[in-house]
Design a protein around this motif. Sequence first.
Motif, mmCIF file in Angstrom:
data_model
loop_
_atom_site.group_PDB
_atom_site.id
_atom_site.type_symbol
_atom_site.label_atom_id
_atom_site.label_comp_id
_atom_site.label_asym_id
_atom_site.label_seq_id
_atom_site.Cartn_x
_atom_site.Cartn_y
_atom_site.Cartn_z
ATOM 1 N N UNK A 152 0.817 -1.209 0.000
ATOM 2 C CA UNK A 152 0.000 0.000 0.000
ATOM 3 C C UNK A 152 0.857 1.268 0.000
ATOM 4 N N UNK A 153 0.259 2.373 -0.370
ATOM 5 C CA UNK A 153 0.984 3.648 -0.347
ATOM 6 C C UNK A 153 1.500 4.012 1.038
ATOM 7 N N UNK A 154 0.690 3.861 2.086
ATOM 8 C CA UNK A 154 1.232 4.192 3.419
ATOM 9 C C UNK A 154 2.441 3.333 3.785
ATOM 10 N N UNK A 155 2.401 2.051 3.443
ATOM 11 C CA UNK A 155 3.544 1.171 3.721
ATOM 12 C C UNK A 155 4.779 1.644 2.954
ATOM 13 N N UNK A 156 4.598 1.926 1.679
ATOM 14 C CA UNK A 156 5.729 2.372 0.854
ATOM 15 C C UNK A 156 6.314 3.665 1.419
ATOM 16 N N UNK A 157 5.444 4.571 1.825
ATOM 17 C CA UNK A 157 5.900 5.826 2.418
ATOM 18 C C UNK A 157 6.717 5.606 3.682
ATOM 19 N N UNK A 158 6.268 4.676 4.509
ATOM 20 C CA UNK A 158 7.018 4.373 5.741
ATOM 21 C C UNK A 158 8.387 3.805 5.418
ATOM 22 N N UNK A 172 5.651 -1.781 -10.235
ATOM 23 C CA UNK A 172 4.207 -1.873 -10.033
ATOM 24 C C UNK A 172 3.616 -2.682 -11.182
ATOM 25 N N UNK A 173 3.304 -3.937 -10.880
ATOM 26 C CA UNK A 173 2.782 -4.851 -11.899
ATOM 27 C C UNK A 173 1.291 -5.098 -11.753
ATOM 28 N N UNK A 181 0.358 6.552 -10.919
ATOM 29 C CA UNK A 181 0.314 8.022 -10.847
ATOM 30 C C UNK A 181 0.376 8.490 -9.404
ATOM 31 N N UNK A 182 -0.366 7.793 -8.562
ATOM 32 C CA UNK A 182 -0.378 8.174 -7.140
ATOM 33 C C UNK A 182 1.016 8.020 -6.534
ATOM 34 N N UNK A 183 1.729 6.976 -6.929
ATOM 35 C CA UNK A 183 3.097 6.756 -6.419
ATOM 36 C C UNK A 183 4.029 7.866 -6.883
ATOM 37 N N UNK A 184 3.930 8.217 -8.164
ATOM 38 C CA UNK A 184 4.795 9.277 -8.706
ATOM 39 C C UNK A 184 4.537 10.591 -7.971
ATOM 40 N N UNK A 185 3.284 10.878 -7.729
ATOM 41 C CA UNK A 185 2.911 12.126 -7.061
ATOM 42 C C UNK A 185 3.346 12.133 -5.597
ATOM 43 N N UNK A 186 3.145 11.003 -4.933
ATOM 44 C CA UNK A 186 3.388 10.955 -3.491
ATOM 45 C C UNK A 186 4.879 10.954 -3.152
ATOM 46 N N UNK A 187 5.709 10.351 -4.026
ATOM 47 C CA UNK A 187 7.101 10.117 -3.645
ATOM 48 C C UNK A 187 8.064 10.642 -4.707
ATOM 49 N N UNK A 188 8.307 11.934 -4.735
ATOM 50 C CA UNK A 188 9.231 12.506 -5.728
ATOM 51 C C UNK A 188 10.622 11.895 -5.570
ATOM 52 N N UNK A 189 11.242 11.554 -6.708
ATOM 53 C CA UNK A 189 12.569 10.971 -6.658
ATOM 54 C C UNK A 189 12.567 9.464 -6.517
ATOM 55 N N UNK A 190 11.423 8.907 -6.200
ATOM 56 C CA UNK A 190 11.269 7.455 -6.069
ATOM 57 C C UNK A 190 11.029 6.901 -7.474
ATOM 58 N N UNK A 191 11.713 5.830 -7.836
ATOM 59 C CA UNK A 191 11.606 5.281 -9.196
ATOM 60 C C UNK A 191 10.390 4.379 -9.330
ATOM 61 N N UNK A 192 9.384 4.869 -10.036
ATOM 62 C CA UNK A 192 8.199 4.046 -10.293
ATOM 63 C C UNK A 192 8.370 3.401 -11.665
ATOM 64 N N UNK A 193 8.415 2.079 -11.661
ATOM 65 C CA UNK A 193 8.661 1.314 -12.882
ATOM 66 C C UNK A 193 7.418 0.512 -13.229
ATOM 67 N N UNK A 194 6.957 0.648 -14.472
ATOM 68 C CA UNK A 194 5.746 -0.051 -14.910
ATOM 69 C C UNK A 194 6.054 -1.532 -15.092
ATOM 70 N N UNK A 207 5.911 11.224 -15.425
ATOM 71 C CA UNK A 207 7.042 11.421 -14.528
ATOM 72 C C UNK A 207 7.606 10.150 -13.933
ATOM 73 N N UNK A 208 7.168 9.000 -14.433
ATOM 74 C CA UNK A 208 7.696 7.724 -13.953
ATOM 75 C C UNK A 208 9.101 7.479 -14.455
#
Lengths: 301, 301
Positions: A152-158, A172-173, A181-194, A207-208
């Motif tokens: 979840x997003x809260x877990x990833x943020x922690x 993210x599969x 999109x939510x991951x990219x927005x929430x965590x700048x600099x974090x590499x979101x890979x499709x 921005x992924x």
Amino acid sequence: MTHQQIRGVYSAATTPLNADNTPDLGLFTGHCQRLLKEGCHGVALLGTTGEANSFSSAERRQILEAALKSGLSGDQLMPGTGVAAIPETIELTRHALSVGVSRVVMLPPFYYKGVSDDGLFAAYAQIIETIADDRLRVVLYHIPQVSGVPLTLPLIGRLIKAFPHTVVGIKDSAGDFANMQALVTAFPGFSVLAGADPLLLPLIKAGGAGCITATSNLVADSLRIVYDHANDQARAADVEAAQVRINAYRSLSNSYVQIPTIKAMVGLKTGIASWARPRPPLMALSAAEHADLATKFAQLP
Amino acid sequence: MTHQQIRGVYSAATTPLNADNTPDLGLFTGHCQRLLKEGCHGVALLGTTGEANSFSSAERRQILEAALKSGLSGDQLMPGTGVAAIPETIELTRHALSVGVSRVVMLPPFYYKGVSDDGLFAAYAQIIETIADDRLRVVLYHIPQVSGVPLTLPLIGRLIKAFPHTVVGIKDSAGDFANMQALVTAFPGFSVLAGADPLLLPLIKAGGAGCITATSNLVADSLRIVYDHANDQARAADVEAAQVRINAYRSLSNSYVQIPTIKAMVGLKTGIASWARPRPPLMALSAAEHADLATKFAQLP
């Protein structure tokens, strides 16, 4: 945008087998070399498409070492190291570090379902703190339709907050673009890979950081065009043609069970029939399925 | 009725941990001894309740060997040996045989979901044919809510037909009594073992073979009464009282996440607080949860 540490097109490389079901290391390393030549920035070996969890820890170490021995550099490799038991995840990750591979894709422990975010945080924390190696870079692996364990997003943020130098990205599969999109927005600099090929284009525009995908075993060149030129209006026609090709291959790979179908398609592309073998519980396509696949494969763009 | 090879009350024993999260072998083997003294025919260690898939292969071998060294006989032990990768299932099963334990409970490979019966048949067949040991007795393990991989009746029928001396039973933990009844009816002589404590009574009445359950960590004596006297009208009152007690313990163990709750209840029963530790991704109950559990535990019949 803050700097993303991991960017590019990574192939979720499939793993060919010998007739006795052992990994065909020669065919595999040749495949990895070709993937790089075709445009991949790196090879994310030993993932779901690579049937990693059907191999023993010893086989996984052997496959990674073979890729290095064949000439790929540690920076070009991003193996999966997450298994059900934390001590074995630690052992596989330490092994990768010991052979010069610092970036790994890490599933959460996946036997128990419905576990809490606290429990998943404790699992990742125990792994990272036990390994205690500044070189380690972890790409989290969200594939709930297979693992049964969503991140979840809260877990990833922690996790990012607790281990900012280590937890640097996610594969993210789940196939849900809104989540990416939510991951990219929430965590700048974090590499979101499709994790799904068709989503590389919209993800790069959003921005992924890139992709780790199965269809790259077949159309790495097209994925590279999308990655390089997604935001380049002058190359819009090339990007569109590449996207059409990616979607066609992806769509055909979903005609039958995906992983054996991808392997059969690599066999059709290379002319090496043994590629079609998966390890149980996955099964090779039937003769009729394979014939149908071959006919449709010949018509792909 | 044809002879069922495996009959009785087996405990899905929980595995206590030291403060550093390693298995507490002394506490574990003492627990196994107590389970036998309280009425269990045997100990089905290293199952879902035992957190087997959170332990490495090396730890699993160590736990089984500790149980044998403490004096339990090979015939009293029925370890889980099924993991995600076939070579490691083979290795764990061979290890069990090598130390005199011939009966194992075997999960199907559980990483991939939605796999075919053909694929699961091929997986079990490859395991059994590679081990190639006449002593081996396999209890299949159907726990789809955790493994994500159900075992269907047609698959079970194929396995019994192909390996009649080896595939001798099933632990059915899905909690669907109709499925257990269908198994008993379809496969005479096949040992159908209930994975949920309250279902032991109706299953024995229906011709089933016994149980492998979590609540047996707490009320083995009551399960034994049910097993021994389910069809004995003269003992109907004793059986009913035992069933009430089993249901009460089972129900309380479901107040919070089941496995940590069972462990906390064993801690309350024995007065040894360290029992309450699970390994991530499972988490110990919170202090408030534990206090609530302790209050309710004191009121159990």
